[in-house]
Design a protein around this motif. Structure first.
Motif, mmCIF file in Angstrom:
data_model
loop_
_atom_site.group_PDB
_atom_site.id
_atom_site.type_symbol
_atom_site.label_atom_id
_atom_site.label_comp_id
_atom_site.label_asym_id
_atom_site.label_seq_id
_atom_site.Cartn_x
_atom_site.Cartn_y
_atom_site.Cartn_z
ATOM 1 N N VAL A 57 2.081 6.855 -6.757
ATOM 2 C CA VAL A 57 1.268 8.146 -6.782
ATOM 3 C C VAL A 57 1.611 9.880 -6.629
ATOM 4 O O VAL A 57 1.663 10.461 -7.463
ATOM 5 C CB VAL A 57 -0.391 8.072 -6.416
ATOM 6 N N GLU A 58 2.315 9.727 -5.819
ATOM 7 C CA GLU A 58 2.903 10.634 -5.374
ATOM 8 C C GLU A 58 4.482 11.380 -5.987
ATOM 9 O O GLU A 58 4.153 12.563 -6.594
ATOM 10 C CB GLU A 58 2.517 10.898 -4.173
ATOM 11 N N ARG A 59 4.404 10.607 -6.707
ATOM 12 C CA ARG A 59 5.847 10.807 -7.414
ATOM 13 C C ARG A 59 5.063 10.670 -9.136
ATOM 14 O O ARG A 59 5.881 11.736 -9.796
ATOM 15 C CB ARG A 59 7.027 9.548 -7.909
ATOM 16 N N SER A 60 3.848 10.724 -9.084
ATOM 17 C CA SER A 60 4.107 10.977 -10.214
ATOM 18 C C SER A 60 3.008 12.170 -11.116
ATOM 19 O O SER A 60 3.290 12.753 -10.033
ATOM 20 C CB SER A 60 1.950 10.159 -11.298
ATOM 21 N N ALA A 61 3.541 12.199 -12.233
ATOM 22 C CA ALA A 61 2.714 13.725 -13.038
ATOM 23 C C ALA A 61 1.660 13.864 -13.084
ATOM 24 O O ALA A 61 1.443 15.321 -13.489
ATOM 25 C CB ALA A 61 3.992 14.048 -13.960
ATOM 26 N N VAL A 74 -5.067 12.654 -5.087
ATOM 27 C CA VAL A 74 -5.970 12.931 -4.226
ATOM 28 C C VAL A 74 -7.311 11.456 -4.324
ATOM 29 O O VAL A 74 -7.337 11.151 -2.883
ATOM 30 C CB VAL A 74 -6.872 13.750 -3.437
ATOM 31 N N TYR A 75 -8.251 11.514 -5.179
ATOM 32 C CA TYR A 75 -8.852 10.560 -5.418
ATOM 33 C C TYR A 75 -8.440 9.458 -6.091
ATOM 34 O O TYR A 75 -8.494 8.168 -4.802
ATOM 35 C CB TYR A 75 -9.835 10.812 -7.132
ATOM 36 N N VAL A 76 -6.907 9.253 -6.601
ATOM 37 C CA VAL A 76 -6.724 8.139 -5.667
ATOM 38 C C VAL A 76 -6.069 7.309 -4.267
ATOM 39 O O VAL A 76 -6.397 6.164 -4.595
ATOM 40 C CB VAL A 76 -5.771 8.019 -7.340
ATOM 41 N N ARG A 77 -5.706 7.806 -4.228
ATOM 42 C CA ARG A 77 -5.014 8.329 -2.213
ATOM 43 C C ARG A 77 -6.610 7.210 -1.851
ATOM 44 O O ARG A 77 -6.140 6.352 -1.439
ATOM 45 C CB ARG A 77 -4.656 8.664 -1.960
ATOM 46 N N ARG A 78 -7.709 8.328 -1.774
ATOM 47 C CA ARG A 78 -9.262 7.414 -1.255
ATOM 48 C C ARG A 78 -9.397 6.265 -1.672
ATOM 49 O O ARG A 78 -9.482 5.308 -0.682
ATOM 50 C CB ARG A 78 -9.402 8.686 -1.710
ATOM 51 N N HIS A 138 0.846 -1.127 0.029
ATOM 52 C CA HIS A 138 -0.108 -0.111 0.322
ATOM 53 C C HIS A 138 0.769 1.239 0.271
ATOM 54 O O HIS A 138 0.748 1.880 -1.372
ATOM 55 C CB HIS A 138 -0.610 -0.052 0.919
ATOM 56 N N HIS A 139 2.132 1.085 1.027
ATOM 57 C CA HIS A 139 3.159 2.455 1.020
ATOM 58 C C HIS A 139 3.528 2.405 -0.158
ATOM 59 O O HIS A 139 3.897 3.957 -0.928
ATOM 60 C CB HIS A 139 3.895 2.567 2.551
#
Length: 96
Positions: A50-54, A61-65, A43-44
């Motif tokens: 996701v954080e590193r993506s452009a 935010v949507y993908v993290r949720r 998960h991490h």
């Protein structure tokens, strides 16, 4: 500032109780804990991707949720099983 030193006196009635669990029960619990660790690590890693993506922040935010919801759903049965084993362990320890 004066140094404070605490002294503890061990008495036989205060000695910690050593609990013995069946090796089978303990092995099951360790296996579930390993699985939960793997699920959490994956998960991490996904969150880091996701954080590193452009991708735009709003989409991130949507993908993290979505990832977090899937993560919780994936680990829920393992947490439930672990709690059942802990209860079983408790009953065995105290002869309940």
């Amino acid at each position: 500032m004066p140094s404070i030193r605490k002294t503890f006196v061990a008495r036989s009635d205060d000695a910690p109780q050593t609990r013995m669990y069946s090796s089978e029960l303990q092995a099951l619990m360790w296996e579930i804990l390993r699985t939960l660790s793997q699920i959490d690590a994956e998960h991490h890693l996904r969150l880091d991707e996701v954080e590193r993506s452009a991708t735009e922040d709003e989409l991130k935010v949507y993908v993290r949720r979505k990832l977090t919801a899937a993560h919780r759903e994936r680990r829920e049965p393992y947490v439930t099983q672990l709690e059942k084993l802990r209860q079983q362990q408790h009953r065995q320890s105290f002869g309940i």
